[in-house]
Design a protein around this motif. Sequence first.
Motif, PDB file in Angstrom:
ATOM      1  N   ALA A  22     -33.514  46.130  27.884  1.00 20.61           N
ATOM      2  CA  ALA A  22     -32.236  45.680  27.323  1.00 20.61           C
ATOM      3  C   ALA A  22     -32.439  44.802  26.086  1.00 20.61           C
ATOM      4  CB  ALA A  22     -31.438  44.919  28.380  1.00 20.61           C
ATOM      5  N   ASP A  23     -33.406  43.891  26.152  1.00 17.05           N
ATOM      6  CA  ASP A  23     -33.565  42.966  25.030  1.00 17.05           C
ATOM      7  C   ASP A  23     -34.021  43.689  23.760  1.00 17.05           C
ATOM      8  OD1 ASP A  23     -35.874  42.983  26.972  1.00 17.05           O
ATOM      9  OD2 ASP A  23     -36.890  42.072  25.265  1.00 17.05           O
ATOM     10  N   LEU A  24     -34.782  44.782  23.949  1.00 13.59           N
ATOM     11  CA  LEU A  24     -35.241  45.519  22.769  1.00 13.59           C
ATOM     12  C   LEU A  24     -34.113  46.362  22.165  1.00 13.59           C
ATOM     13  CD1 LEU A  24     -38.800  46.499  24.021  1.00 13.59           C
ATOM     14  CD2 LEU A  24     -38.130  44.643  22.497  1.00 13.59           C
ATOM     15  N   ARG A  25     -33.128  46.695  23.000  1.00 16.13           N
ATOM     16  CA  ARG A  25     -31.968  47.423  22.462  1.00 16.13           C
ATOM     17  C   ARG A  25     -31.170  46.523  21.536  1.00 16.13           C
ATOM     18  NH1 ARG A  25     -29.885  51.218  27.508  1.00 16.13           N
ATOM     19  NH2 ARG A  25     -31.980  51.604  28.321  1.00 16.13           N
ATOM     20  N   VAL A  26     -31.122  45.219  21.863  1.00 15.66           N
ATOM     21  CA  VAL A  26     -30.435  44.283  20.980  1.00 15.66           C
ATOM     22  C   VAL A  26     -31.141  44.250  19.625  1.00 15.66           C
ATOM     23  CG1 VAL A  26     -29.660  41.905  20.693  1.00 15.66           C
ATOM     24  CG2 VAL A  26     -29.720  42.903  22.969  1.00 15.66           C
ATOM     25  N   VAL A  27     -32.461  44.248  19.666  1.00 18.14           N
ATOM     26  CA  VAL A  27     -33.232  44.233  18.426  1.00 18.14           C
ATOM     27  C   VAL A  27     -32.922  45.481  17.592  1.00 18.14           C
ATOM     28  CG1 VAL A  27     -35.570  44.211  17.460  1.00 18.14           C
ATOM     29  CG2 VAL A  27     -35.066  42.882  19.511  1.00 18.14           C
ATOM     30  N   ARG A  28     -32.723  46.616  18.267  1.00 23.72           N
ATOM     31  CA  ARG A  28     -32.403  47.846  17.538  1.00 23.72           C
ATOM     32  C   ARG A  28     -31.014  47.822  16.907  1.00 23.72           C
ATOM     33  NH1 ARG A  28     -35.402  52.805  19.472  1.00 23.72           N
ATOM     34  NH2 ARG A  28     -37.405  51.894  20.066  1.00 23.72           N
ATOM     35  N   GLY A  29     -30.132  46.961  17.445  1.00 25.98           N
ATOM     36  CA  GLY A  29     -28.809  46.861  16.837  1.00 25.98           C
ATOM     37  C   GLY A  29     -27.634  47.168  17.751  1.00 25.98           C
ATOM     38  N   ILE A  30     -27.861  47.103  19.071  1.00 27.36           N
ATOM     39  CA  ILE A  30     -26.745  47.289  20.000  1.00 27.36           C
ATOM     40  C   ILE A  30     -26.388  45.925  20.576  1.00 27.36           C
ATOM     41  CG2 ILE A  30     -25.960  48.365  22.138  1.00 27.36           C
ATOM     42  CD1 ILE A  30     -27.986  50.558  21.690  1.00 27.36           C
ATOM     43  N   SER A  31     -25.148  45.536  20.419  1.00 23.90           N
ATOM     44  CA  SER A  31     -24.743  44.215  20.879  1.00 23.90           C
ATOM     45  C   SER A  31     -23.456  44.345  21.669  1.00 23.90           C
ATOM     46  CB  SER A  31     -24.555  43.309  19.665  1.00 23.90           C
ATOM     47  OG  SER A  31     -24.121  42.045  20.060  1.00 23.90           O
ATOM     48  N   GLN A  32     -23.353  43.592  22.755  1.00 27.63           N
ATOM     49  CA  GLN A  32     -22.232  43.777  23.655  1.00 27.63           C
ATOM     50  C   GLN A  32     -21.446  42.493  23.873  1.00 27.63           C
ATOM     51  OE1 GLN A  32     -23.271  45.203  27.567  1.00 27.63           O
ATOM     52  NE2 GLN A  32     -21.155  45.314  28.227  1.00 27.63           N
ATOM     53  N   SER A  33     -20.144  42.632  23.911  1.00 23.42           N
ATOM     54  CA  SER A  33     -19.277  41.580  24.410  1.00 23.42           C
ATOM     55  C   SER A  33     -18.886  42.012  25.815  1.00 23.42           C
ATOM     56  CB  SER A  33     -18.044  41.452  23.516  1.00 23.42           C
ATOM     57  OG  SER A  33     -17.025  40.769  24.189  1.00 23.42           O
ATOM     58  N   PRO A  34     -19.429  41.347  26.844  1.00 22.07           N
ATOM     59  CA  PRO A  34     -19.302  41.881  28.199  1.00 22.07           C
ATOM     60  C   PRO A  34     -17.902  41.719  28.788  1.00 22.07           C
ATOM     61  CG  PRO A  34     -20.473  39.801  28.250  1.00 22.07           C
ATOM     62  CD  PRO A  34     -20.212  40.107  26.804  1.00 22.07           C
ATOM     63  N   GLU A  35     -17.641  42.491  29.827  1.00 18.20           N
ATOM     64  CA  GLU A  35     -16.388  42.371  30.564  1.00 18.20           C
ATOM     65  C   GLU A  35     -16.287  40.973  31.157  1.00 18.20           C
ATOM     66  OE1 GLU A  35     -16.244  44.528  34.199  1.00 18.20           O
ATOM     67  OE2 GLU A  35     -14.095  44.850  34.094  1.00 18.20           O
ATOM     68  N   GLY A  36     -15.089  40.415  31.140  1.00 15.62           N
ATOM     69  CA  GLY A  36     -14.922  39.064  31.658  1.00 15.62           C
ATOM     70  C   GLY A  36     -15.547  38.029  30.749  1.00 15.62           C
ATOM     71  N   ARG A  37     -15.851  38.442  29.535  1.00 10.46           N
ATOM     72  CA  ARG A  37     -16.314  37.585  28.425  1.00 10.46           C
ATOM     73  C   ARG A  37     -17.734  37.090  28.565  1.00 10.46           C
ATOM     74  NH1 ARG A  37     -10.916  35.334  30.241  1.00 10.46           N
ATOM     75  NH2 ARG A  37      -9.570  36.904  29.354  1.00 10.46           N
ATOM     76  N   GLY A  38     -18.091  36.524  29.717  1.00  7.23           N
ATOM     77  CA  GLY A  38     -19.482  36.098  29.918  1.00  7.23           C
ATOM     78  C   GLY A  38     -19.999  35.123  28.889  1.00  7.23           C
ATOM     79  N   VAL A  39     -19.160  34.161  28.480  1.00  2.00           N
ATOM     80  CA  VAL A  39     -19.699  33.132  27.597  1.00  2.00           C
ATOM     81  C   VAL A  39     -20.514  32.164  28.451  1.00  2.00           C
ATOM     82  CG1 VAL A  39     -17.709  33.322  26.068  1.00  2.00           C
ATOM     83  CG2 VAL A  39     -17.765  31.514  27.773  1.00  2.00           C
ATOM     84  N   PHE A  40     -21.444  31.451  27.815  1.00  4.38           N
ATOM     85  CA  PHE A  40     -22.235  30.459  28.540  1.00  4.38           C
ATOM     86  C   PHE A  40     -21.362  29.208  28.694  1.00  4.38           C
ATOM     87  CE2 PHE A  40     -25.393  33.017  26.201  1.00  4.38           C
ATOM     88  CZ  PHE A  40     -26.045  33.564  27.280  1.00  4.38           C
ATOM     89  N   PRO A  41     -20.931  28.899  29.922  1.00  2.89           N
ATOM     90  CA  PRO A  41     -19.897  27.878  30.086  1.00  2.89           C
ATOM     91  C   PRO A  41     -20.347  26.468  29.687  1.00  2.89           C
ATOM     92  CG  PRO A  41     -20.734  28.604  32.214  1.00  2.89           C
ATOM     93  CD  PRO A  41     -21.307  29.526  31.198  1.00  2.89           C
ATOM     94  N   GLY A  42     -21.624  26.142  29.912  1.00  8.86           N
ATOM     95  CA  GLY A  42     -22.077  24.787  29.622  1.00  8.86           C
ATOM     96  C   GLY A  42     -22.553  24.594  28.197  1.00  8.86           C
ATOM     97  N   SER A  73     -17.807  22.349  18.695  1.00 10.92           N
ATOM     98  CA  SER A  73     -18.607  21.454  19.549  1.00 10.92           C
ATOM     99  C   SER A  73     -18.093  21.386  20.975  1.00 10.92           C
ATOM    100  CB  SER A  73     -18.637  20.050  18.956  1.00 10.92           C
ATOM    101  OG  SER A  73     -19.168  20.104  17.657  1.00 10.92           O
ATOM    102  N   GLN A  74     -17.155  22.262  21.298  1.00 11.70           N
ATOM    103  CA  GLN A  74     -16.569  22.242  22.639  1.00 11.70           C
ATOM    104  C   GLN A  74     -17.333  23.201  23.557  1.00 11.70           C
ATOM    105  OE1 GLN A  74     -12.317  22.426  22.403  1.00 11.70           O
ATOM    106  NE2 GLN A  74     -12.133  23.138  24.509  1.00 11.70           N
ATOM    107  N   ALA A  75     -17.435  22.820  24.837  1.00 12.39           N
ATOM    108  CA  ALA A  75     -18.160  23.674  25.787  1.00 12.39           C
ATOM    109  C   ALA A  75     -17.397  24.983  26.001  1.00 12.39           C
ATOM    110  CB  ALA A  75     -18.326  22.947  27.116  1.00 12.39           C
ATOM    111  N   GLY A  76     -18.151  26.083  26.073  1.00 10.08           N
ATOM    112  CA  GLY A  76     -17.544  27.401  26.214  1.00 10.08           C
ATOM    113  C   GLY A  76     -16.624  27.509  27.421  1.00 10.08           C
ATOM    114  N   GLY A  77     -17.021  26.866  28.522  1.00  9.92           N
ATOM    115  CA  GLY A  77     -16.239  26.964  29.749  1.00  9.92           C
ATOM    116  C   GLY A  77     -14.888  26.275  29.677  1.00  9.92           C
ATOM    117  N   THR A  78     -14.689  25.415  28.675  1.00  9.68           N
ATOM    118  CA  THR A  78     -13.408  24.706  28.582  1.00  9.68           C
ATOM    119  C   THR A  78     -12.437  25.398  27.636  1.00  9.68           C
ATOM    120  OG1 THR A  78     -14.080  23.300  26.751  1.00  9.68           O
ATOM    121  CG2 THR A  78     -14.612  22.511  28.945  1.00  9.68           C
ATOM    122  N   LEU A  79     -12.845  26.524  27.047  1.00 11.09           N
ATOM    123  CA  LEU A  79     -11.945  27.249  26.144  1.00 11.09           C
ATOM    124  C   LEU A  79     -10.913  28.030  26.951  1.00 11.09           C
ATOM    125  CD1 LEU A  79     -14.528  28.803  23.661  1.00 11.09           C
ATOM    126  CD2 LEU A  79     -13.231  26.715  23.354  1.00 11.09           C
TER     127      LEU A  79
END
Lengths: 384, 237
Positions: free
Chosen positions: B72-92, B131-137
Motif C-alpha cells: 500500500a505505501d508504495l502505491r502512494v509513492v506511485r501516485g494513488i492517494s485516498q480520502s478514506p470513508e468516514g474521513r479517517g483524519v488523525f484525531p490527536g 493549529s486545531q486538533a483534527g478530532g475537534t473539527l
Amino acid sequence: MTTTSDRPKASGSTPATSGRMSMRDRWNSLPRPQQWLLLIPVVVLIYALPVLNPPLLTTEPGTNFPLALFDAARFALIAIGLNVVVGQAGLLDLGYVGFFAIGSYVAALLTSPDSALWHIPYLWTLPLAMVVTMFFGLVLGGPTLRLRGDYLAIVTLGFGEIVRLLATIVGPLKGQVGFQGVGSPPGTNSAGQPIFTTSNGTAWYWLVVTITIAILFLVGNLERSRVGRAWIAIREDEDAAEIMGVATIRFKLWAFVIGAAIGGLSGALFAGQVGFVNNQKFDVPTSVLFLAAVVLGGSGNKVGVVLGAFVVSYVPNRFVELAAYKYLIFGIALIILMMFRPQGLLGARQRLLAYGRQAYLRLVGRPEQVSSDSSLRGEGEKAG
Amino acid sequence: MPLLELDALSAHYGRIQALDDITLHVDEGEIVTLIGANGAGKTTTMRVISGIRPVSSGTLRFDGQDISSLRADLRVVRGISQSPEGRGVFPGMTVLENLDMGAYTRKDRKSLGEDLDRVFELFPRLAERRSQAGGTLSGGEQQMLAIGRALMAKPRLLLLDEPSMGLAPQFIQQIFRIITEINSQGVTVLLVEQNAQQALQRAHRAYVIETGRITKSGTGEELLADPAIKEAYLGVA
C-alpha cells in the motif's frame, strides 16, 4: 479534547490550566540548547540524590534509599522502553516482562558461576542482552504485528507467560533455584572493595541513570524523525496511516524491537544489581505494573512515563507497610486517574506539538509560535 | 492507455466474496464515479485499489503496470492517494500535522509549501483551523481535511470514498464543487458515492455496482437518464 471547535472566543481553559500550559508553552518555545542548559541542574540533582538522602524523600528506615533509587531508575528505563511500544506506536504489549526476563537470563547465563556456559565480562552482557531480546522481538513481532488491538495484547500476554514457564521447565535455566553471583561491572574503591555490589545501590543507580539518559536521548531523536511520525500516525489511526504511505507493519516491528531491546537491557542491569536470577520475578502482575507506570505517567510522553515509573516504584519502598497492597492502591489510583485525567499525569500533547512546530517549519518554511493549547483554542489566536 | 485499470478483479473477506469479476477503467483527467447501495462493494473496491485489502484474483494496473501485489505505501509513492470513508483524519494531530502526514512519502520537500497554499486556497477553513486538533473539527471540516491531506501526496489519482457522507446540504454542494475544481487542476478522480444525483452530474463516466458486480456503465448523463437508475438510486418513481 473537551472544547468544541466552533467557539474561538472560548479558550477553554480555566486560569489554573492556562497557567500550567503557559509554562509548558515557554518550555516548548525555547531553543534546544537552552532547554539543555536548564536541564543541567536537574540532572545534577538527580545524580546527587543518593548522597543527599533528603529527609522527606528518603525511604529509610524501611528501604535503603540508594537501592530504592536504583529501583526507580530501573523502572524508568523499563517505562521508557515500554512507552516506545505502547505510547508511541500504540501497541498494547502485556508481555513486556518477557523481554525483561530474557535480558536477565542473558546476564545470568553468561556471568554466574552456576551457569555451565562460557563466561564473559558483565558489561558485555548489556549490549548482548539487547541483541538477543531484539531477536526475540523480531520472532514474536514478525508474525503477530499483523494482529491488532486486543489480539496483539493476548498474544503478548501469552509470550510473557511462555518465557516464565520456559524458565521453570527448561533444565539449564534452573527454575526456582536460579543463578547466584551474577556478575557486575569491574572497579574497586580506594579501600580495595568492589564498587558495584548488591548492597550498594549508589553506583548502580548512577550507572542506570546514565544509561537511561542516553536511551532518552536516542528515543527522543527517533521520535522527532520520520519513524516517530509514522508511530504517531499508526497509534492515531492505523488504516489512515497506511493510506498515507506509512509502511505500518515495518514501523510497528521497529517499535516492538526497540522496546524489546530496552527491556532486555533493563533486565540485564536488574540481574547484575540483585546478583541473583530465578523464575520468580517475571510474572503477569509485574508486566501489568510496568504498564501501570506508563499509563499513570502519561502514555506517549517520555517525561511522564519516567514520573510514572518513579511513583510506581517509590511508593511501595517509601511506605513499606503499604507494599503488600500496592496492586490495590495502584489499581484504585489508575481508576480515579482514568476518570479525571485519562491521558495520565503528563499527557502526550506536549510532544505532539513539538512535532507540530516541525510540521509548520517544513511546510511553511518559517517558524511559527505554536502554543501548546492552540489546538484547543481554535482559530481565536490565529485571528490576532 | 487508462491510468487505472481493474481487470476481472475479485476480492474476499474470509470466505465471503466482496468483489466479483470487476472490470473498470479510469482515464487520465477523468472524474469517474462508482455508485451503488450500502454493502455493494464500493468501499472494498477503494480499499483494494489503495492496497489495504488484497486482490484475490484478476489484475490491477496503474499507469500500465501491474500493481496487484504492490504494498500500500508504495502505491502512494506511485501516485494513488485516498480520502478514506468516514474521513479517517488523525484525531490527536493538528490540521497542519494531518496535512504533513499526507505528504509523508514526498521526496520533494521544497515544494510542500506551494501545495499547502493550494490546499488552503481550496479549503480556506482549514487555514483558519491549522493549529486545531483534527478530532475537534466538524464533520464537514474533517472531510475537507481528509481530501486536503490526500492532495498533499500530490496524487495522479485521487480516490474519494463517500466524501458527502453525513454532511449538511450546503457542505455537500461545496465538496462536489471542489472535487470538480481539483479535477480541473489535472488530478484524475475516482469517486465513490451514495449521493448518486450529485456524483453523476459531476462525473464524466460512471459505473453501477450491485452485490460486488458491475451492472451498468456509461457517461454521467446517460445514467442520469436511465429509468432503472432513476428508480433505484435517484429516488424518482
